[in-house]
Design an enzyme around this catalytic site. Structure first.
Site, PDB file in Angstrom:
ATOM      1  N   ASP A   1       0.820  -1.084  -0.093  1.00 14.54           N
ATOM      2  CA  ASP A   1       0.153   0.146  -0.047  1.00 14.54           C
ATOM      3  C   ASP A   1       0.982   1.233   0.035  1.00 14.54           C
ATOM      4  OD1 ASP A   1      -2.592   1.018   0.224  1.00 14.54           O
ATOM      5  OD2 ASP A   1      -2.240   1.843   2.275  1.00 14.54           O
TER       6      ASP A   1
ATOM      7  N   LYS B   1      -1.206  -1.632  -4.366  1.00 12.45           N
ATOM      8  CA  LYS B   1      -2.260  -0.394  -5.080  1.00 12.45           C
ATOM      9  C   LYS B   1      -1.119   0.547  -4.975  1.00 12.45           C
ATOM     10  CE  LYS B   1      -6.032  -0.900  -1.637  1.00 12.45           C
ATOM     11  NZ  LYS B   1      -6.478  -0.570  -0.224  1.00 12.45           N
TER      12      LYS B   1
HETATM   13  P1  XMP Z   1       1.837  -0.051   3.795  1.00 10.37           P
HETATM   14  O1  XMP Z   1       2.769  -0.004   5.048  1.00 10.37           O
HETATM   15  O2  XMP Z   1       2.115  -0.477   2.792  1.00 10.37           O
HETATM   16  O3  XMP Z   1       0.865  -1.294   4.720  1.00 10.37           O
HETATM   17  O4  XMP Z   1       0.860   1.044   3.750  1.00 10.37           O
HETATM   18  C1  XMP Z   1       0.390  -2.361   3.986  1.00 10.37           C
HETATM   19  C2  XMP Z   1      -0.592  -3.030   4.733  1.00 10.37           C
HETATM   20  O5  XMP Z   1      -1.719  -2.229   4.997  1.00 10.37           O
HETATM   21  C3  XMP Z   1      -3.016  -2.844   5.050  1.00 10.37           C
HETATM   22  N1  XMP Z   1      -3.854  -2.843   4.098  1.00 10.37           N
HETATM   23  C4  XMP Z   1      -4.812  -3.132   3.567  1.00 10.37           C
HETATM   24  N2  XMP Z   1      -5.625  -4.377   4.347  1.00 10.37           N
HETATM   25  N3  XMP Z   1      -7.267  -4.325   2.829  1.00 10.37           N
HETATM   26  C5  XMP Z   1      -6.754  -4.847   3.839  1.00 10.37           C
HETATM   27  O6  XMP Z   1      -7.505  -5.914   4.502  1.00 10.37           O
HETATM   28  C6  XMP Z   1      -6.751  -3.410   1.989  1.00 10.37           C
HETATM   29  O7  XMP Z   1      -7.257  -2.914   0.931  1.00 10.37           O
HETATM   30  C7  XMP Z   1      -5.641  -2.796   2.609  1.00 10.37           C
HETATM   31  N4  XMP Z   1      -4.858  -1.723   1.865  1.00 10.37           N
HETATM   32  C8  XMP Z   1      -3.534  -1.931   2.976  1.00 10.37           C
HETATM   33  C9  XMP Z   1      -2.525  -4.515   5.035  1.00 10.37           C
HETATM   34  O8  XMP Z   1      -2.417  -4.844   6.293  1.00 10.37           O
HETATM   35  C10 XMP Z   1      -1.109  -4.346   4.433  1.00 10.37           C
HETATM   36  O9  XMP Z   1      -0.350  -5.266   5.098  1.00 10.37           O
END
Ligand code: XMP
Length: 182
Positions: A107, A135
């Site tokens: 993310d 993403k």
């Molecule tokens: P970063 O540090 O890349 O973190 O922002 C990634 C973590 O954010 C959570 N995440 C999600 N979890 N649906 C989820 O269930 C989503 O759409 C989502 N987007 C981010 C997830 O814990 C990931 O490891």
């Protein structure tokens, strides 16, 4: 789909058959790159557990499986950049090892950047990243996974290990959550 007062599962984004094909493609590339090498796969709990269990069954190299727990402080759907990491089952010396960190979704990139830096500081021979979803448009730090299953739009998704308030990790497909549904 879902039936809660405050949100709904809006649509299926990635079907089960597409998930299987993505996993096979990723494993094929990993098998090629790590041929003849010992590989340590580090799953990021909790979200990676389903993807990791499918992926490792397609890996042909000699594999050791470990887990790490990472949590971002702050709100449930917005990553703050404050990351806390916790070892779950580390009983080996990282120095000189080939590490592949496996996570459900990339993310903002804060969590995995810090984790990769931490392993590099411990002198791993190589530290690479494999994520099921990416993403890309939400990235806040310059991080690209070596192995990416699928790039998705900026929507909150659940299933295949991903949760919303700890629910829906067991869905065999990826669905979009609409938090504005009443
Ligand atoms: P970063 O540090 O890349 O973190 O922002 C990634 C973590 O954010 C959570 N995440 C999600 N979890 N649906 C989820 O269930 C989503 O759409 C989502 N987007 C981010 C997830 O814990 C990931 O490891």
């Amino acid at each position: 789909m879902g039936a809660d007062k405050s949100y709904a599962l809006e649509k299926v984004l990635i079907r089960e058959d597409e998930i299987k094909s993505i996993v096979k493609t990723l494993a094929g590339r990993i098998n090629e790159d790590y041929k003849g090498k010992k590989l340590i796969i580090i799953g990021v709990l909790k979200g990676a557990f389903v993807f990791l269990s499918d992926l490792v069954r397609e890996i042909k190299s000699d594999v050791q499986i470990e887990f790490i727990k990472a949590s971002s402080y702050g709100s449930k759907t917005i990553s703050t950049g404050e990351v806390n990491t916790e070892y779950v089952s580390f009983s080996f010396d990282v120095a000189g090892t080939n590490l592949l960190i496996v996570d459900d979704i990339l993310d903002t990139g804060h969590t995995l950047t810090r984790m990769m830096d931490m392993f590099r500081e411990k002198n791993a021979a190589s530290v690479e990243l494999c994520v099921f979803l990416d993403k890309v448009e939400r990235r806040q730090v310059p991080l690209t996974a070596k192995y990416t299953g699928k790039v998705i739009p900026d929507e909150f998704v659940v299933g295949y290990g991903l949760d919303f308030n700890e629910s829906h990790r067991n869905l065999p497909y990826i669905a979009v959550v609409n938090t504005s549904k009443q």
